[in-house]
Design an enzyme around this catalytic site. Sequence first.
Site, short mmCIF file in Angstrom:
data_model
loop_
_atom_site.label_atom_id
_atom_site.label_comp_id
_atom_site.label_asym_id
_atom_site.label_seq_id
_atom_site.Cartn_x
_atom_site.Cartn_y
_atom_site.Cartn_z
N HIS A 1 -3.22 4.81 14.69
CA HIS A 1 -4.55 4.67 14.09
C HIS A 1 -4.45 3.74 12.89
CE1 HIS A 1 -2.61 8.13 12.16
NE2 HIS A 1 -3.39 7.97 11.11
N HIS B 1 -6.04 12.65 13.95
CA HIS B 1 -4.97 11.79 14.45
C HIS B 1 -3.69 12.61 14.45
CE1 HIS B 1 -7.86 8.85 12.50
NE2 HIS B 1 -7.91 8.54 13.78
N GLU C 1 -2.98 14.53 11.07
CA GLU C 1 -3.99 14.35 10.03
C GLU C 1 -5.38 14.75 10.52
OE1 GLU C 1 -3.80 10.21 9.18
OE2 GLU C 1 -1.80 10.29 8.29
N HIS D 1 0.86 -1.18 0.00
CA HIS D 1 0.00 0.00 0.00
C HIS D 1 0.90 1.24 0.00
CE1 HIS D 1 -3.91 1.95 1.19
NE2 HIS D 1 -3.07 2.89 1.56
#
Length: 433
Positions: A370, A364, A340, A291
């Site tokens: 997270h 966050h 974020e 990812h």
Amino acid sequence: MTQASADLSYQSGFGNEYATEAVPGALPQGRNSPQRAPFDLYPELISGTAFTAPRHENRRTWMYRRQPSVVSGRYKPYAQAQWTTGANREIALPPEPLRWAPIPLDKADVDFIDGVHTLAANGDAEAQTGIAAHVYLASRSMERRAVVNADGEMLFVPQQGRLVITTEMGVLEVKPGEIALVPRGVVFKVALPDGLSRGYLCENYGAQFRLPELGPIGSNGLANARDFQAPVAAFEDASVGYELVKKSGGRFWSAPTRQSPFNVVAWHGNLSPVKYDTAHFMTIGSISFDHPDPSIFTVLTSPSDTPGTANCDFVIFPPRWLVMEDTFRPPWYHRNLMSEFMGLVYGEYDAKPGGFKPGGASLHNCMVPHGPDEEAFEKASHSDLKPQKLDNTLAFMFESRYRFIPTEFAMQSPALDQDYADCWAGLKDQYKP
């Protein structure tokens, strides 16, 4: 408005040298400030950067208007307690994830100015660092009221309802799925053609947003400059009076004017409001495994004095194909240096399929762990990895090197999810030696 605002014509490009006139012949030729401008208009310069900024970064626009902006009444304090500037250091914020449900619109009997509510902020407008993350909740158009922000530029992310943003340079119509950027110091007003409207705002105190460098991606990808649209010149009857609300140094002021601030007949320069349709974003992702970092979804960036570490990145997660093999496809569990603030415009966010709703928000901060909730983890860990289209979805992040501090409004709001951390409570030790 007079001129092509009636058919909402636009000029293409980001940071281009634009030239537009609502009346043929209104733009001077060969000089910026002639002894007498055409039609006896007043030349006025707005500089978005210091005069001596490098040429490729210098932003300014010459406007030719029926009356200069110095013509106004005296300013008096204006009350807007929910739109705050900078971080309140007295709020003791645990290093925990935070999430808000969509803030309801049913009590929003206000226009845009009074409907802005700050959720979190960092930095310092006076030091020209950091940003504020707001939501706007409004039900009435601004009629004879206008606003100008001397503290920062304004990035609009509509979530419900279209916005018609009238600026000194012309008119932008922006719908959910599109964004708009109004530079620091440019006067604007907001109309709501669909009535009740909600959305997100990034108030950027730092360096102006710009397109990110592409590096190894090459010359094509992400957001293309030509897909940004700037307005054409348009002006109102100059004899119509307005209330002008100005934000400066974190305070609000109001002054009456006997003329419309939207009286610019022609302008040229590279400092302009723009809008952008996120459907034009050329999404890049992995076509093998793993990812990739969310930086590949950056639409605009506001750099800081540390190379590669942004004052603010505006990042989107639009519809896209997932084709990675032998890969946990949602975002992994992570702790980041960057903080974020996230919102959801429409659809479903793949890492939080049940708990994150359109119009909501999450925060966050730096080094707060997270990632996917229990449901998303189980599904992604055991699904058959065929090519998958994430469709009808648009999430975004305001990502900053500075820690966000929520406002009292945000921390006391009934929309604050007191049980957010429970979404990870079911993640058990699965170690199988």
